[in-house]
Each structure stands twice: as C-alpha cells, then as structure tokens.
Motif scaffolding. Structure first.
Motif, short mmCIF file in Angstrom:
data_model
loop_
_atom_site.label_atom_id
_atom_site.label_comp_id
_atom_site.label_asym_id
_atom_site.label_seq_id
_atom_site.Cartn_x
_atom_site.Cartn_y
_atom_site.Cartn_z
N GLY A 1 24.37 52.29 98.35
CA GLY A 1 23.59 51.09 98.07
C GLY A 1 24.27 50.03 97.24
N PHE A 2 23.48 49.39 96.41
CA PHE A 2 23.91 48.26 95.59
C PHE A 2 25.10 48.64 94.71
N ARG B 1 30.91 52.45 106.36
CA ARG B 1 32.29 51.96 106.46
C ARG B 1 32.85 51.68 105.07
N VAL B 2 32.06 51.04 104.20
CA VAL B 2 32.50 50.75 102.83
C VAL B 2 32.77 52.05 102.08
N LYS B 3 31.89 53.04 102.22
CA LYS B 3 32.09 54.32 101.56
C LYS B 3 33.40 54.97 102.01
N THR C 1 22.57 44.66 100.96
CA THR C 1 22.13 46.05 100.90
C THR C 1 20.75 46.14 100.22
N ALA C 2 20.62 45.46 99.10
CA ALA C 2 19.35 45.51 98.35
C ALA C 2 18.24 44.73 99.05
N GLY C 3 18.58 43.57 99.61
CA GLY C 3 17.55 42.69 100.14
C GLY C 3 17.25 42.82 101.62
N ILE C 4 18.19 43.37 102.38
CA ILE C 4 17.97 43.49 103.83
C ILE C 4 17.86 44.96 104.24
N ARG C 5 18.87 45.76 103.88
CA ARG C 5 18.89 47.16 104.31
C ARG C 5 17.80 47.98 103.64
N ASN C 6 17.73 47.96 102.31
CA ASN C 6 16.83 48.86 101.59
C ASN C 6 15.35 48.72 101.97
N PRO C 7 14.81 47.51 102.09
CA PRO C 7 13.40 47.44 102.47
C PRO C 7 13.10 48.10 103.82
N ARG C 8 14.04 48.06 104.73
CA ARG C 8 13.84 48.65 106.05
C ARG C 8 14.07 50.16 106.03
N GLY C 9 14.71 50.66 105.00
CA GLY C 9 14.90 52.09 104.86
C GLY C 9 13.76 52.76 104.11
N HIS C 10 13.01 51.98 103.33
CA HIS C 10 11.97 52.56 102.49
C HIS C 10 10.56 52.16 102.89
N ASP C 11 10.43 51.10 103.65
CA ASP C 11 9.10 50.60 104.04
C ASP C 11 9.01 50.52 105.56
N ILE C 12 7.80 50.48 106.05
CA ILE C 12 7.59 50.25 107.48
C ILE C 12 7.56 48.75 107.68
N ALA D 1 13.38 45.89 113.13
CA ALA D 1 13.68 46.34 111.76
C ALA D 1 14.64 47.53 111.79
N GLN D 2 14.44 48.44 112.71
CA GLN D 2 15.33 49.61 112.81
C GLN D 2 16.73 49.19 113.26
N ALA D 3 16.83 48.21 114.13
CA ALA D 3 18.14 47.71 114.56
C ALA D 3 18.89 47.13 113.36
N THR D 4 18.19 46.37 112.53
CA THR D 4 18.78 45.81 111.31
C THR D 4 19.22 46.93 110.38
N PHE D 5 18.37 47.91 110.16
CA PHE D 5 18.67 49.02 109.27
C PHE D 5 19.94 49.75 109.73
N GLU D 6 20.04 50.03 111.02
CA GLU D 6 21.20 50.76 111.54
C GLU D 6 22.49 49.95 111.37
N ALA D 7 22.42 48.64 111.54
CA ALA D 7 23.61 47.80 111.37
C ALA D 7 24.11 47.85 109.92
N PHE D 8 23.19 47.77 108.97
CA PHE D 8 23.60 47.79 107.57
C PHE D 8 23.97 49.19 107.11
N LYS D 9 23.42 50.21 107.76
CA LYS D 9 23.85 51.59 107.48
C LYS D 9 25.30 51.77 107.94
N LEU D 10 25.64 51.19 109.07
CA LEU D 10 27.03 51.22 109.55
C LEU D 10 27.97 50.60 108.51
N ILE D 11 27.58 49.45 107.97
CA ILE D 11 28.41 48.78 106.98
C ILE D 11 28.55 49.64 105.73
N GLU D 12 27.45 50.20 105.26
CA GLU D 12 27.52 51.05 104.07
C GLU D 12 28.44 52.24 104.29
#
Length: 187
Positions: free
Chosen positions: A79-80, A68-70, A119-130, A55-66
């Motif tokens: 986020g969304f 980069r987009v910023k 961002t909403a369906g993959i990244r956010n749940p891993r950033g806010h939940d265990i 889950a943390q690996a997924t979170f870090e990958a989508f954080k990288l994308i966010e």
C-alpha cells in the motif's frame, strides 16, 4: 443462496444493456484502445471491464502495479507505505531518473506521491468497500494506472535484471500462460 444472487447479478448486468450497443460497437474501437490502456493492464482488467465489473477492473490494475513495485523494489510492505519507501527521493529503491537536478528530484517526489496517492485513493477503496463505479471513472482510473506502469518501465534503476524477475513474478501472479508478451503488444 450466494450462487443464486451471483447468477441474478450476472443476468441483471447483461439485461441492462440489451438493445444498447456497447462502446466498442458504437465507435468500432474498444475503449481500451481509445485510451491506450497498457497491454499488461488489459490482461488483468479487460474481461472484468467488458462484463461490467468496473470497480474490480480498477482494483486488479492497481494490484498489478503494487505487485510490480514490490518485486522491483524488493520491499515487503504494501500500500501507501510501500510506494512512499520505494520512490523516496533520497535513496529510492526505484529510481525514475538521474536525480541530478532539482527538477529530477521534484519529478521523483511527484511520482512518489502519485503512486502512493493512487494506492490510497483509488486502489484501497475498491479493495475494502463494495463499489459500483461508472464506466468513465473506470477508464480514467485505468488511464492513470497505464501512466504509472509506463513510468515504472522507463525508470533508471534498479538495473534491468530486476525487470525480468518482476515480469516473471507478475505474470505468474496475475494469469497463467502470458509469458513472452511485450508490454505494448496486445493479445
């Protein structure tokens, strides 16, 4: 107490795999190579993945994308909302194609929703939940992240000057000492 729990978790993660060959040992190829995971995602997610923190690996990958987009878009949102505004098909900050035809506009709109939805369906749940994701789900998520990162790299605008700035900023934010790596060269 927290240190003891962290140590216990690390021992359990290693112990559960004792006597079982890893995915790389079974096939001789690391799952990242089998799935063609983008090299920049490999930089931020490989160690977490190999240590069983899917889950943390997924979170870090989508954080990288966010991030980069910023950087590319110049937007300060997150986020969304960031994704919806950055890829808005009428006046996008990040233009994926010429936007000359209905098909071009549909593609821009589709990827706008893919970036926002992931961002909403993959990244956010891993950033806010265990979360305790299984390995296959993690690999699926990292494959999606790789597609999105490659779409960003192939975009039509903004101009290339923003790419160099984005790359330098992301590299400083993600890990020290990776300057000079090209997007598809594995370390």
């Amino acid at each position: 107490m927290s240190d003891a729990l962290d140590l216990f978790e690390a021992v359990v993660r290693v112990a559960k795999n004792i006597g079982r060959p890893s995915a790389a040992e079974k096939s001789g190829v690391h799952p990242f190579d089998e799935r063609n995971i983008h090299s920049e995602i490999t930089l931020v997610a490989l160690k977490l993945f190999d240590d069983g923190y899917y889950a943390q690996a997924t979170f870090e990958a989508f954080k990288l994308i966010e991030n980069r987009v910023k950087t590319i878009s110049g937007l300060e949102e997150t986020g969304f909302g960031l994704m919806m505004n950055a890829f808005n098909e009428s006046g996008p900050k990040i233009q994926l194609n010429a936007l000359a035809t209905t098909s071009d506009k549909d593609e821009q709109k589709g990827f706008r929703h893919m970036f926002a939805g992931s961002t909403a369906g993959i990244r956010n749940p891993r950033g806010h939940d265990i979360r305790n994701d299984p390995i296959d789900l993690c690999l699926d998520h990292l494959s999606v992240a790789s597609v999105l990162l490659r779409v960003l790299e192939a975009r039509k605008g903004p101009p290339e000057t923003h790419v160099a700035e984005a790359s330098r900023t992301d590299q400083r934010d993600q890990q020290p000492g990776i300057a000079g790596l090209k997007s598809d060269n594995r370390p």
